[in-house]
Design a protein around this motif. Structure first.
Motif, short mmCIF file in Angstrom:
data_model
loop_
_atom_site.label_atom_id
_atom_site.label_comp_id
_atom_site.label_asym_id
_atom_site.label_seq_id
_atom_site.Cartn_x
_atom_site.Cartn_y
_atom_site.Cartn_z
N ASN A 1 0.84 -1.19 0.00
CA ASN A 1 0.00 0.00 0.00
C ASN A 1 0.88 1.26 0.00
O ASN A 1 0.64 2.23 -0.73
N MET A 2 1.93 1.23 0.82
CA MET A 2 2.84 2.38 0.92
C MET A 2 3.55 2.62 -0.40
O MET A 2 3.65 3.76 -0.89
N LEU A 3 4.05 1.56 -1.02
CA LEU A 3 4.74 1.69 -2.29
C LEU A 3 3.81 2.25 -3.37
O LEU A 3 4.20 3.09 -4.18
N LEU A 4 2.58 1.77 -3.37
CA LEU A 4 1.61 2.21 -4.36
C LEU A 4 1.20 3.67 -4.13
O LEU A 4 1.14 4.47 -5.06
N ALA A 5 0.94 4.01 -2.86
CA ALA A 5 0.46 5.36 -2.54
C ALA A 5 1.54 6.41 -2.74
O ALA A 5 1.24 7.55 -3.13
N MET A 6 2.80 6.05 -2.47
CA MET A 6 3.87 7.05 -2.51
C MET A 6 4.72 6.96 -3.78
O MET A 6 5.68 7.71 -3.94
N GLY A 7 4.38 6.05 -4.68
CA GLY A 7 5.09 5.94 -5.95
C GLY A 7 4.14 6.20 -7.11
O GLY A 7 2.96 6.51 -6.91
N GLU B 1 -3.36 9.39 1.51
CA GLU B 1 -2.76 9.15 0.19
C GLU B 1 -3.48 8.03 -0.57
O GLU B 1 -3.29 7.87 -1.77
N GLY B 2 -4.29 7.26 0.16
CA GLY B 2 -5.06 6.20 -0.47
C GLY B 2 -4.85 4.85 0.19
O GLY B 2 -3.82 4.60 0.81
N VAL B 3 -5.85 3.98 0.06
CA VAL B 3 -5.78 2.64 0.65
C VAL B 3 -6.11 1.60 -0.42
O VAL B 3 -6.82 1.87 -1.39
N VAL B 4 -5.56 0.41 -0.21
CA VAL B 4 -5.85 -0.74 -1.06
C VAL B 4 -6.75 -1.68 -0.28
O VAL B 4 -6.44 -2.03 0.86
N THR B 5 -7.85 -2.07 -0.86
CA THR B 5 -8.70 -3.07 -0.23
C THR B 5 -8.35 -4.44 -0.82
O THR B 5 -8.28 -4.59 -2.04
N LYS B 6 -8.12 -5.40 0.04
CA LYS B 6 -7.70 -6.73 -0.38
C LYS B 6 -8.81 -7.75 -0.16
O LYS B 6 -9.49 -7.74 0.86
N THR B 7 -8.97 -8.65 -1.13
CA THR B 7 -9.91 -9.74 -0.95
C THR B 7 -9.17 -10.94 -0.37
O THR B 7 -8.03 -11.21 -0.73
N GLY B 8 -9.83 -11.62 0.55
CA GLY B 8 -9.22 -12.79 1.18
C GLY B 8 -10.19 -13.95 1.18
O GLY B 8 -11.39 -13.79 0.95
N GLY B 9 -9.66 -15.12 1.44
CA GLY B 9 -10.50 -16.30 1.50
C GLY B 9 -9.67 -17.56 1.35
O GLY B 9 -8.48 -17.50 0.99
#
Length: 348
Positions: free
Chosen positions: A174-180, A252-260
């Motif tokens: 998430n950090m890499l995506l938000a700050m890159g 800066e933004g969040v990533v929502t992850k699907t799990g299961g």
């Protein structure tokens, strides 16, 4: 809850006593063994609910998610579990040959946007990386990743081990995506992103913790001022009565992850594994699951309790290509580990 040695001993004994021709190991064996990274609150509800609904004995073996996944990989020629529930879509698709496809009984009841068309990942829940801070100790209001570079916070920030813990790896991603910024790679592997991670690690000052729960618990106790955690952990500690902490989605933004879960290839109790997947994707179970603080569902026909609202409705949602991250997770982890070694983070 059964201990690891009990689970393995039972599996070995029952395998020796029963017929190999039966998909569930023999007429006297009615179990399903699940490697899980789920929190104990969920397991305490799921075990009796599943057993009452199906008559099948479920045996959970708990791990930090990455460790459970690695164990299943090491056992691929002779799996000691039937179901892997350590991680989510990206983890399962990083080693597709470890699993078998299965279209669960409730697949068509989910939005196609959150289901896996390959039927390998039985997506039934979601999670989001968040920040949590102690409002009594932290000298600034925390709103996002940029705040974590504030010199006043040096040595007072806690993060789990992204090499061992999926929730901590998701925060790194998430950090890499938000700050890159790199549309082709979905921004996860960019020079700009890694430069920010290095600056963050300097301010982290060695506070990498093997236990994910120790992050949010440590913030509530005052051991740390700020923690990088996930929605389930943050909401759990808040709903347990911690009035001195606040959880926020990064500006800066969040990533929502699907799990299961996924069903392991060559598992010893295939029919029961399918029954487990059918149950945990059902509306019956999901209505129970969302009563646990922080537990989310991917079903759209279930009302989420107000106490499970982390503020996603107002958050900036980042687009993260699950296909790309599944294929490149090992590379990201290797770069992260090399950076830790470069910065003398010891064995963390």
């Amino acid at each position: 809850m059964k201990k690891l040695f009990t689970v393995l001993l039972a599996a070995f004994v029952l395998i020796g006593l029963t017929s190999c021709g039966n998909k569930n190991g023999g007429k006297d064996e009615n179990i399903v063994v699940v490697y899980t990274g789920s929190n104990q609150a969920i397991l305490d509800l799921l075990e009796p609910a599943f057993e009452e609904a199906t008559g099948i004995d479920v045996q959970f073996v708990s791990f930090a998610s990455a460790e459970g996944f690695a164990k299943a990989q090491a056992e691929r020629d002779d799996p000691q579990a039937d179901v892997m529930n350590c991680g989510g879509w990206a983890e399962i698709h990083s080693d597709e040959d470890l699993f078998i496809p299965y279209k669960n009984a409730h697949f068509d009841e989910y939005d196609p946007a959150v289901t896996d068309p390959s039927y390998l990942s039985q997506c039934n829940n979601g999670n989001t990386s968040v920040l949590i801070y102690n409002t009594e100790l932290c000298p600034i209001e925390i709103t996002g990743y940029e705040d974590l570079l504030n010199p006043a916070l040096k040595g007072h920030i806690a993060m789990g081990n992204a090499i061992k813990s999926n929730s901590s790896y998701y925060h790194l991603e998430n950090m890499l995506l938000a700050m890159g910024s790199d549309p082709e790679n979905q921004g996860v592997d960019t020079e700009q992103g890694w430069e920010f991670v290095e600056k963050f690690l300097e301010n982290l000052d060695g506070k990498i913790i093997d236990s994910s729960s120790a992050v949010y618990k440590g913030v509530a106790s005052g051991e740390y001022w700020v923690g990088l955690t996930y929605d389930v952990g943050a909401l759990t500690i808040i709903n347990d009565g911690a009035t001195n902490v606040k959880a926020v989605c990064m500006k800066e933004g969040v990533v929502t992850k699907t799990g299961g879960p996924g069903i392991l290839k060559n598992c010893k109790h295939l029919d029961n594994a399918k029954a487990f997947v059918d149950y945990v994707t059902s509306k019956e179970w999901q209505e129970i699951a969302v009563t646990v603080p922080g537990q989310m569902t991917l079903r759209t026909d279930i009302e989420i309790p107000e106490y499970n609202d982390i503020g996603l409705a107002d958050a900036k949602i980042l687009d993260c290509n699950s296909d790309w991250t599944a294929k490149h997770k090992e590379e990201i982890v290797a770069k992260y580990q090399a950076l830790l070694e470069k910065m003398n983070f010891g064995n963390n």
